[in-house]
Design a protein around this motif. Sequence first.
Motif, PDB file in Angstrom:
ATOM      1  N   LEU A  29       6.553   8.195  -1.912  1.00  0.00           N
ATOM      2  CA  LEU A  29       5.864   7.071  -1.273  1.00  0.00           C
ATOM      3  C   LEU A  29       4.675   6.589  -2.099  1.00  0.00           C
ATOM      4  CD1 LEU A  29       5.982   8.301   2.448  1.00  0.00           C
ATOM      5  CD2 LEU A  29       7.586   6.803   1.227  1.00  0.00           C
ATOM      6  N   LYS A  30       3.949   7.541  -2.670  1.00  0.00           N
ATOM      7  CA  LYS A  30       2.818   7.171  -3.513  1.00  0.00           C
ATOM      8  C   LYS A  30       3.296   6.516  -4.808  1.00  0.00           C
ATOM      9  CE  LYS A  30      -1.463   9.035  -5.471  1.00  0.00           C
ATOM     10  NZ  LYS A  30      -2.296  10.267  -5.644  1.00  0.00           N
ATOM     11  N   TRP A  86      11.545   6.421  14.299  1.00  0.00           N
ATOM     12  CA  TRP A  86      10.492   7.229  13.660  1.00  0.00           C
ATOM     13  C   TRP A  86       9.920   8.207  14.675  1.00  0.00           C
ATOM     14  CZ3 TRP A  86       5.324   7.689  14.995  1.00  0.00           C
ATOM     15  CH2 TRP A  86       4.519   8.407  14.106  1.00  0.00           C
ATOM     16  N   THR A  94       8.695  12.590   0.535  1.00  0.00           N
ATOM     17  CA  THR A  94       7.270  12.932   0.567  1.00  0.00           C
ATOM     18  C   THR A  94       6.551  12.543  -0.719  1.00  0.00           C
ATOM     19  OG1 THR A  94       7.817  14.826   1.970  1.00  0.00           O
ATOM     20  CG2 THR A  94       5.619  14.790   0.957  1.00  0.00           C
ATOM     21  N   VAL A 126       7.611  13.865   4.709  1.00  0.00           N
ATOM     22  CA  VAL A 126       8.317  12.735   5.301  1.00  0.00           C
ATOM     23  C   VAL A 126       9.793  12.817   4.877  1.00  0.00           C
ATOM     24  CG1 VAL A 126       8.474  10.240   5.560  1.00  0.00           C
ATOM     25  CG2 VAL A 126       6.247  11.306   5.139  1.00  0.00           C
ATOM     26  N   ASN A 158       4.326   3.175  -3.946  1.00  0.00           N
ATOM     27  CA  ASN A 158       3.281   2.484  -3.187  1.00  0.00           C
ATOM     28  C   ASN A 158       3.877   1.800  -1.961  1.00  0.00           C
ATOM     29  OD1 ASN A 158       0.675   1.588  -2.587  1.00  0.00           O
ATOM     30  ND2 ASN A 158       0.939  -0.319  -3.745  1.00  0.00           N
ATOM     31  N   MET A 159       4.670   2.594  -1.223  1.00  0.00           N
ATOM     32  CA  MET A 159       5.357   2.093  -0.033  1.00  0.00           C
ATOM     33  C   MET A 159       5.143   3.031   1.139  1.00  0.00           C
ATOM     34  SD  MET A 159       9.146   0.919  -1.276  1.00  0.00           S
ATOM     35  CE  MET A 159       9.442  -0.565  -2.207  1.00  0.00           C
ATOM     36  N   LYS A 160       5.247   2.467   2.333  1.00  0.00           N
ATOM     37  CA  LYS A 160       5.329   3.290   3.529  1.00  0.00           C
ATOM     38  C   LYS A 160       6.781   3.742   3.687  1.00  0.00           C
ATOM     39  CE  LYS A 160       1.509   0.984   5.908  1.00  0.00           C
ATOM     40  NZ  LYS A 160       1.094   0.203   7.102  1.00  0.00           N
ATOM     41  N   SER A 161       6.977   4.794   4.461  1.00  0.00           N
ATOM     42  CA  SER A 161       8.327   5.346   4.603  1.00  0.00           C
ATOM     43  C   SER A 161       9.308   4.318   5.146  1.00  0.00           C
ATOM     44  CB  SER A 161       8.297   6.578   5.511  1.00  0.00           C
ATOM     45  OG  SER A 161       7.722   6.263   6.778  1.00  0.00           O
ATOM     46  N   GLU A 185       9.217   1.118   4.752  1.00  0.00           N
ATOM     47  CA  GLU A 185       9.496   0.118   3.710  1.00  0.00           C
ATOM     48  C   GLU A 185      10.540   0.641   2.722  1.00  0.00           C
ATOM     49  OE1 GLU A 185       5.168  -2.164   3.399  1.00  0.00           O
ATOM     50  OE2 GLU A 185       5.496  -0.319   2.261  1.00  0.00           O
ATOM     51  N   THR A 222       8.636  13.756  10.366  1.00  0.00           N
ATOM     52  CA  THR A 222       7.755  14.630   9.600  1.00  0.00           C
ATOM     53  C   THR A 222       8.405  15.975   9.296  1.00  0.00           C
ATOM     54  OG1 THR A 222       6.719  15.174  11.717  1.00  0.00           O
ATOM     55  CG2 THR A 222       5.583  13.580  10.328  1.00  0.00           C
TER      56      THR A 222
END
Length: 418
Positions: free
Chosen positions: A117-118, A171, A114, A4, A121-124, A126, A149
Amino acid sequence: MNNVFLVIDLKTFFASVECVERDLDPFTTNLVVADPARGKGAICLAISPKMKMLGVKNRCRIFEIPKNIEYITALPRMNKYIEYSANIYEIYLKYISKEDIHIYSIDEAFIDVTNYLKTYNMKSIELAKKIMKDIYDNYGITATCGIGTNMYLAKIALDIMSKHSPTNIGWLNEERYIKELWHHKPLTDFWQIGKGIQKRLNKLGLYDMADIAKANPKILFKEFGINAQFLIDHSKGIEPCTIKDIKEYTPKNNSISNSQILFKDYTYEKAKLVLKEMVEVLAKELIEKDLVTDLISLYIGYSNNIINATGGSRKLYIQTNQYSKLVESFINLFEETTNKEIMIRRIGISFGRLEKKEYEQMNLFINEKEKKKELKIEKSIINIKEKYGKNAILKGMNLQEDATTIIRNKLIGGHNGY
């Protein structure tokens, strides 16, 4: 897990900075960043979003702005823009390691999120919103963002999709790219496709990305050579290059260059003076970097493009960074190729095939004593300029009428520094 990438762009950056500095809203203020002293033909480096809403095109010339539009003119302040850009880069570093950031320009950056995000703990989207809000809260600059991507899709999401999004965020993945942009026109909206490439594609009967994707690769390679692969990959939304690849890349052929658009039309003799100054500046860069060259290139552009540009390249019989040797070669090339009757407006020079001085080949026809003496003087001049400024010590030619070095030493990127 898919990669990402974000591409963050600082919206109408120069104009936005000037508005912020004046406590004005760029979305309600007519402001142009330009230097009127360069005449009505001067390019506007940026215009505020409000000006765009009125139909004024970015990078227009002053005379192209409709006379019924009242606006503020702000002189370019490159030091100020660099300061803002550096501060915003610090915001990126709050969230992302520098190894995962590629600064594309003063107002645009690619970010590989990439592996973050983990962690957050967010989406791209966010994370993008959080960074964009941080930029606005701290510096009043509105940012737009593309998410993809791969780096290409992130850039296309920024350039095409974000303009139509209420969040200023676009996106794309490969599937969405094919579904929504395969038939998008014009092709010049796509990254790395200029008017020239579009024209050549149109001659082949190719008018959108779907056409390119379905075209016979042999035809594309015949027309574009190895660059056809980029067109083929991008037509399908494919881009294997990553930020890690960019940071690890080392070019096979090194060169340095210097060019300028003159403030007015110059005669043949006046242009020769400017050429000598430019060679002096670039020769000093060779010395500072401890490099030598044996390949020079010259570009001369004429007023109003009355005739095609002239110049060319020349292989030297020695490897050198001596100003006296380099300027002699450039003057010879200039005198042999330049039209003496037509006024000159653009000059460009470059040194190619650069090597570290430690690998310099010895030459029996060079006076080593004179060479060492000249280099010692040049290094002394460089030290003085580093300590007291570029204009602290000058040559006689820099003081002649229509010389440009003194003025250009005060500029950043060809514009006022302040």
